[in-house]
Motif scaffolding. Structure first.
Motif, PDB file in Angstrom:
ATOM      1  N   LEU A 433     -11.900   6.254 -10.377  1.00 51.54           N
ATOM      2  CA  LEU A 433     -10.585   5.726 -10.752  1.00 51.54           C
ATOM      3  C   LEU A 433     -10.059   4.803  -9.676  1.00 51.54           C
ATOM      4  N   SER A 434     -10.181   5.235  -8.440  1.00 48.34           N
ATOM      5  CA  SER A 434      -9.678   4.432  -7.328  1.00 48.34           C
ATOM      6  C   SER A 434     -10.458   3.123  -7.217  1.00 48.34           C
ATOM      7  N   HIS A 435     -11.762   3.209  -7.434  1.00 47.68           N
ATOM      8  CA  HIS A 435     -12.598   2.018  -7.299  1.00 47.68           C
ATOM      9  C   HIS A 435     -12.239   0.953  -8.331  1.00 47.68           C
ATOM     10  N   LEU A 436     -11.915   1.392  -9.545  1.00 43.96           N
ATOM     11  CA  LEU A 436     -11.579   0.443 -10.607  1.00 43.96           C
ATOM     12  C   LEU A 436     -10.237  -0.231 -10.349  1.00 43.96           C
ATOM     13  N   ARG A 437      -9.407   0.404  -9.556  1.00 47.59           N
ATOM     14  CA  ARG A 437      -8.065  -0.136  -9.301  1.00 47.59           C
ATOM     15  C   ARG A 437      -7.957  -0.692  -7.888  1.00 47.59           C
ATOM     16  N   ARG A 438      -9.068  -1.099  -7.343  1.00 44.96           N
ATOM     17  CA  ARG A 438      -9.055  -1.612  -5.973  1.00 44.96           C
ATOM     18  C   ARG A 438      -8.993  -3.126  -6.018  1.00 44.96           C
ATOM     19  N   LEU A 439      -8.438  -3.716  -4.981  1.00 47.72           N
ATOM     20  CA  LEU A 439      -8.458  -5.172  -4.902  1.00 47.72           C
ATOM     21  C   LEU A 439      -8.721  -5.593  -3.479  1.00 47.72           C
ATOM     22  N   ARG A 440      -9.271  -6.792  -3.355  1.00 47.24           N
ATOM     23  CA  ARG A 440      -9.766  -7.230  -2.077  1.00 47.24           C
ATOM     24  C   ARG A 440      -9.204  -8.591  -1.751  1.00 47.24           C
ATOM     25  N   SER A 441      -8.819  -8.793  -0.521  1.00 43.41           N
ATOM     26  CA  SER A 441      -8.368 -10.112  -0.088  1.00 43.41           C
ATOM     27  C   SER A 441      -9.578 -10.879   0.420  1.00 43.41           C
ATOM     28  N   PRO A 442      -9.697 -12.153   0.070  1.00 43.75           N
ATOM     29  CA  PRO A 442     -10.896 -12.884   0.485  1.00 43.75           C
ATOM     30  C   PRO A 442     -10.894 -13.268   1.959  1.00 43.75           C
ATOM     31  N   ALA A 452      -1.422 -10.808   7.226  1.00 40.01           N
ATOM     32  CA  ALA A 452      -2.012 -10.542   5.923  1.00 40.01           C
ATOM     33  C   ALA A 452      -2.290  -9.055   5.734  1.00 40.01           C
ATOM     34  N   ARG A 453      -2.521  -8.356   6.845  1.00 36.93           N
ATOM     35  CA  ARG A 453      -2.831  -6.933   6.729  1.00 36.93           C
ATOM     36  C   ARG A 453      -1.575  -6.078   6.612  1.00 36.93           C
ATOM     37  N   ASP A 454      -0.455  -6.649   7.044  1.00 36.84           N
ATOM     38  CA  ASP A 454       0.784  -5.879   7.026  1.00 36.84           C
ATOM     39  C   ASP A 454       1.215  -5.545   5.609  1.00 36.84           C
ATOM     40  N   CYS A 464      -0.258   0.223  -3.584  1.00 37.01           N
ATOM     41  CA  CYS A 464      -0.032   1.508  -2.930  1.00 37.01           C
ATOM     42  C   CYS A 464       0.173   1.289  -1.436  1.00 37.01           C
ATOM     43  N   PRO A 465       1.277   1.805  -0.879  1.00 39.55           N
ATOM     44  CA  PRO A 465       1.552   1.547   0.538  1.00 39.55           C
ATOM     45  C   PRO A 465       0.649   2.310   1.490  1.00 39.55           C
ATOM     46  N   SER A 466       0.002   3.345   1.023  1.00 41.39           N
ATOM     47  CA  SER A 466      -0.770   4.145   1.968  1.00 41.39           C
ATOM     48  C   SER A 466      -2.281   4.062   1.774  1.00 41.39           C
ATOM     49  N   GLU A 467      -2.761   3.771   0.571  1.00 37.91           N
ATOM     50  CA  GLU A 467      -4.203   3.800   0.392  1.00 37.91           C
ATOM     51  C   GLU A 467      -4.856   2.484   0.809  1.00 37.91           C
ATOM     52  N   PRO A 469      -8.360   1.312   3.583  1.00 36.15           N
ATOM     53  CA  PRO A 469      -9.316   1.904   4.520  1.00 36.15           C
ATOM     54  C   PRO A 469      -8.904   1.700   5.970  1.00 36.15           C
ATOM     55  N   GLU A 470      -9.436   2.537   6.841  1.00 36.55           N
ATOM     56  CA  GLU A 470      -9.251   2.317   8.258  1.00 36.55           C
ATOM     57  C   GLU A 470     -10.323   1.345   8.724  1.00 36.55           C
ATOM     58  N   GLY A 471     -10.124   0.747   9.876  1.00 36.59           N
ATOM     59  CA  GLY A 471     -11.158  -0.108  10.446  1.00 36.59           C
ATOM     60  C   GLY A 471     -11.006  -1.561  10.069  1.00 36.59           C
ATOM     61  N   PRO A 472     -12.104  -2.304  10.093  1.00 33.30           N
ATOM     62  CA  PRO A 472     -12.015  -3.771   9.929  1.00 33.30           C
ATOM     63  C   PRO A 472     -11.378  -4.221   8.618  1.00 33.30           C
ATOM     64  N   ASN A 473     -11.487  -3.398   7.576  1.00 31.86           N
ATOM     65  CA  ASN A 473     -10.946  -3.801   6.275  1.00 31.86           C
ATOM     66  C   ASN A 473      -9.501  -3.391   6.081  1.00 31.86           C
ATOM     67  N   CYS A 474      -8.907  -2.831   7.094  1.00 34.05           N
ATOM     68  CA  CYS A 474      -7.571  -2.261   6.958  1.00 34.05           C
ATOM     69  C   CYS A 474      -6.575  -3.328   6.497  1.00 34.05           C
ATOM     70  N   GLY A 475      -5.893  -3.048   5.412  1.00 34.89           N
ATOM     71  CA  GLY A 475      -4.887  -3.976   4.915  1.00 34.89           C
ATOM     72  C   GLY A 475      -5.446  -5.125   4.117  1.00 34.89           C
ATOM     73  N   LEU A 476      -6.753  -5.299   4.136  1.00 34.67           N
ATOM     74  CA  LEU A 476      -7.359  -6.361   3.319  1.00 34.67           C
ATOM     75  C   LEU A 476      -7.833  -5.791   1.995  1.00 34.67           C
ATOM     76  N   VAL A 477      -8.295  -4.551   2.007  1.00 27.58           N
ATOM     77  CA  VAL A 477      -8.631  -3.858   0.764  1.00 27.58           C
ATOM     78  C   VAL A 477      -7.422  -3.008   0.402  1.00 27.58           C
ATOM     79  N   LYS A 478      -6.919  -3.237  -0.812  1.00 26.67           N
ATOM     80  CA  LYS A 478      -5.725  -2.514  -1.223  1.00 26.67           C
ATOM     81  C   LYS A 478      -6.001  -1.805  -2.539  1.00 26.67           C
ATOM     82  N   ASN A 479      -5.050  -1.008  -2.974  1.00 26.93           N
ATOM     83  CA  ASN A 479      -5.177  -0.329  -4.254  1.00 26.93           C
ATOM     84  C   ASN A 479      -3.907  -0.488  -5.052  1.00 26.93           C
ATOM     85  N   PHE A 480      -4.057  -0.532  -6.370  1.00 27.39           N
ATOM     86  CA  PHE A 480      -2.883  -0.679  -7.223  1.00 27.39           C
ATOM     87  C   PHE A 480      -1.984   0.539  -7.104  1.00 27.39           C
ATOM     88  N   ALA A 481      -0.697   0.317  -7.248  1.00 23.73           N
ATOM     89  CA  ALA A 481       0.224   1.437  -7.344  1.00 23.73           C
ATOM     90  C   ALA A 481       0.026   2.093  -8.707  1.00 23.73           C
TER      91      ALA A 481
END
Lengths: 521, 286
Positions: A433-442, A452-454, A464-467, A469-481
């Motif tokens: 479910l989470s994977h289908l609702r994920r989005l990525r910044s190029p 951009a990560r903020d 979603c304000p909290s979901e 990943p940690e690490g290099p993708n932080c704030g670039l990979v997001k999830n729908f509310a």
């Protein structure tokens, strides 16, 4: 709101249809309209037949495109309906045959144009999203799903290529066809820039309007190296007189002052002169006639392509391009005078999401071009060897199939993007479910891009304000509310424009605005 | 460690081949060391069980150069003189790719075979086999005076027959750029000079295709299959058009299972006349 009411709403949002709905809507829109749009853009396949003396020219006309539901072709030649579970287990692709109406037309030189052959032929196979309208399991009840080995709780929304489930990652792009004003530095000085990503039919062109340190406006766009004086370009587009240019930019006295500086420094006074100057820039060292031809081609082809529209004549498009450039100039000046803030790129109003349907449209466009090139080659070959030209013998269906399947299987999308398709995360149900609702910044994950990560205030209720990943993708990979609703682009822009015109908006290209009578009349 | 067939030069003991050296199993003499590993270095991180490729496309017989094409690419970074030089290099390179007339013919024929195979929805195996067959026909000098289009259609038809996925002549001709006479001329030449290992076509090979084209249920297809077996045992197959037999069996099976199917439909799908169909049908009913 009471807690159990909230719970009821949440439950509705997490029902089967809602979770991957953005994928379904987008992909269904692609199947229903997008594919036909791409084919209509292409319209014909020209060939080099007819270049020789005494030979009649040949071209192919593309007609209606049609997709059926997924089927599998066995080695013995029989064809059967395919269900997703069978595709997964047999490591085959869940794809449906695509048919297209094609006509080979000959003549036009000596003899009259006539149709040599016309048939609807299979042009390839399109991978189909599990659960979409063209999927074989759409509309099945829970028991029917269980009978064919499908999980009734499975949300769908992914593709099945060579037996592996691939989800197309939604990507977050800067909104096209919008003026964004911002500050930039050039040779140590602060300058003001208005930017537009002009996009039409898969062609994307960045147009920049800069106000340099001495207050002169310059425009740069693809196919022209360096930048061009604003006034020259606007005059080339047909906005000739000083007064009109100033008026179109702004009536603000301070901006008018800035504009007069620009007009004083102008290199040319008339449209003809302007086009000549432009011609020297785009085709220097060539003949005069070619320079003019090239200049006209460049402004009609590469400058602000999004302002072109079917049914609007070139003359009007050009003047609209001039008006648009004036708006960009105004944005520059306003920024210079501190009348406005620079635009926020991270504001969600300036973002657009590319969902699976949009991505498939990009893919189908390049695949169709490849097919067209192959058809051209096959036609020329068949003609050279004096064979009868027929639709069924010039179309190679594996060309399109290969071009559609390979990017989904590897994630290497057209335009050099990679990782677009990912293997569905089947760690557990929530993972899917989470994977289908994920989005990525190029944006590149190796660069900081702190802003951009903020978390941006406009992401409230959407992302979603909290979901994340940690690490290099932080704030670039997001999830729908949870309760996010993704709105789609309108089907028919013309209809919208008519509606706007009827409400009193005037000056829309290609539409006669309705005369409004004042209220006190 | 594998054991080699050669023996130790000192003590005649058995040699063992290891990672990088060949050692005598008895006395420990190192016979050879630092041998070159000619095998591929498998390096696939995704799923190394199914896709054992290191990089690039695997070799294929369906290209005139086995798929090892070198191309000179384009770059926007090259400017001026260097760019023109690369354009010339590219042109010369493309010209030198094809050495002889025979190779040019092979390029065209392989392209045509690929097109046919894709149009007939055949497997990659059939494609490769067809290309190999074409090459051997070419080396036997069979192409002289016959058309390449005819030969490509014939090799695809022949490969289908030898690998028991028969297509009818009509089906191949429809997808091919050759006429039926070109195809049969080429096929006869192939059969005569290369001695294709083809027997009579088993009508059962046609059943699944005809059944799915006629939209018949699985049960009818299965029943028709047993009918073909019965016909074979009673010697009704030899000397008959296999597609006629297949159509007859399908028609009879459909009748037995009360499925809607007219003789005309079945005959048309199989590309035979209803009379041919009836002869099998009547014989089977007796």
């Amino acid at each position: 709101m009471r807690i159990d009411d909230r719970r009821a709403i949440s439950r509705e949002y997490f029902s089967r249809e809602r979770l991957a709905e953005h994928h379904f809507r987008s992909f269904n829109a692609f199947l229903d309209r997008g594919m036909q749009e791409v084919v209509d853009e292409k319209a014909t396949i020209e060939t080099d037949i007819g270049d020789k003396e005494g030979e009649e020219p040949v071209y192919v006309e593309l007609g209606d495109v049609r997709v059926v539901t997924p089927r599998v072709r066995e080695a013995d030649g029989s064809e059967e309906l395919l269900y997703p579970q069978e595709a997964r287990l047999r490591n085959i692709t869940y794809a449906a045959p695509v048919f297209m109406e094609m006509r080979i037309i000959k003549g036009g030189e000596e003899e009259e144009e006539h149709v040599v052959d016309q048939t609807e032929t299979k042009i390839g196979r399109m991978p189909i999203m599990v659960g979409s309208n063209k999927c074989n399991i759409s509309g099945f009840t829970e028991n029917e799903l269980i009978d064919i080995g499908e999980d009734p709780a499975d949300p769908g929304g992914y593709f099945c290529v060579n037996g592996s489930e691939r989800v197309l990652m939604t990507s977050e792009d800067l909104a096209p066809n919008k003026i964004l004003a911002e500050y930039d530095t050039k040779y140590g000085d602060e300058i003001q820039v208005a930017k537009t990503f002009s996009q039409r039919r898969g062609y994307r062109a960045l147009v920049l309007c800069e106000r340099t340190r001495n207050g002169i406006l310059e425009v740069s766009f693809p196919s022209v190296s360096g930048s061009i004086n604003f006034v020259t370009l606007v005059r080339a587009l047909g906005l000739e007189s000083d007064e009109e240019i100033v008026h179109r930019v702004s009536d603000d006295p301070e901006i008018v002052k800035f504009m007069l500086e620009n007009l004083e420094a102008a290199e040319v006074q008339t449209t003809e002169e302007a086009i000549e100057t432009l011609g020297k820039r785009v085709a220097s060292g060539q003949g005069k006639n070619y320079q003019l031809k090239r200049a006209n081609y460049v402004i009609d082809r590469y400058l602000l392509p999004h302002l072109h529209e079917d049914g609007v004549d070139e003359e009007e498009v050009r003047i609209n391009k001039a008006y648009y450039l004036c708006r960009m100039a105004e944005a520059c000046f306003e920024l210079a005078l501190g009348r406005r803030e620079s635009d926020d790129k991270d504001h969600y109003a300036n973002k657009r999401l590319k969902v699976s349907g949009d991505l498939m449209k990009d893919l189908f466009r390049t695949a169709l071009n490849k097919l067209a090139r192959d058809v051209k080659y096959q036609l020329e070959r068949a003609n050279m060897r004096n064979r009868q030209l027929s639709v069924s013998t010039v179309v190679r269906s594996d060309v399109l199939t290969e071009r559609l399947e390979h990017p989904i299987a590897t994630g290497n999308w057209v335009g050099g993007r990679s990782g677009v398709s990912q293997l569905v995360d089947r760690t557990d149900y929530m993972g899917v479910l989470s994977h289908l609702r994920r989005l990525r910044s190029p944006l590149s994950r190796s660069q900081p891009h702190f802003e951009a990560r903020d978390l941006h205030a406009t992401q409230w209720g959407r992302i979603c304000p909290s979901e994340t990943p940690e690490g290099p993708n932080c704030g670039l990979v997001k999830n729908f509310a949870q309760a996010m609703e993704l709105s789609q682009n309108i089907e028919d822009e013309q209809e919208l424009k008519h509606e706007l015109a009827s409400m009193g908006v005037s000056g829309i290209p290609g539409i006669e605005s309705i005369e409004q009578t004042p209220a006190d009349d | 460690m594998a054991t080699s067939t050669q023996s130790c030069p000192e003590c005649d003991g058995r040699l063992r081949e290891g990672e990088s050296e060949t050692v005598c199993g008895e006395c420990g003499l190192v016979v050879a060391e630092e041998t070159i590993d000619h095998g591929p270095e498998w390096r696939s991180f995704a799923d190394d069980e199914t896709e054992k490729e290191r990089t690039g496309a695997p070799l294929t017989r369906s290209r005139h150069d086995r798929g090892l094409t070198t191309e000179i690419g384009r770059s926007t970074r090259l400017k001026g003189r260097k760019r023109r030089r690369f354009a010339r290099l590219r042109r010369q390179h493309n010209r030198s790719r094809i050495k002889s007339k025979a190779e040019r013919n092979r390029v065209y024929a392989f392209g045509e075979i690929r097109r046919l195979v894709s149009a007939l929805d055949l497997t990659d195996h059939v494609r490769d086999q067809s290309c190999i067959l074409f090459e051997s026909a070419q080396s036997e000098d069979l192409l002289r005076g016959r058309s390449i289009e005819g030969f490509t259609a014939a090799v695809v038809y022949a490969t289908c027959r030898t690998t028991s996925v028969s297509r009818t002549l009509d089906e191949v001709v429809e997808a091919a750029r050759a006429s039926e006479s070109e195809l049969t001329a080429a096929y006869d030449a192939l059969n005569r000079d290369l001695g294709l290992p083809t027997g009579p076509i088993d009508p059962a090979e046609y059943l699944p295709r005809f059944a799915s084209r006629l939209d018949l249920p699985q049960a009818v297809e299965r029943r028709a299959d047993t009918l073909v077996d019965a016909a074979r045992e009673r010697g009704l197959i030899s000397g008959r058009d296999p597609s006629g037999v297949a159509a007859g069996c399908l028609y009879l099976a459909a009748r037995e299972l009360e499925c809607d199917l007219t003789q005309a439909q079945a005959a048309e799908t199989a590309g035979v006349t209803p009379v041919t169909l009836r002869s099998t049908y009547q014989d089977l009913q007796e």
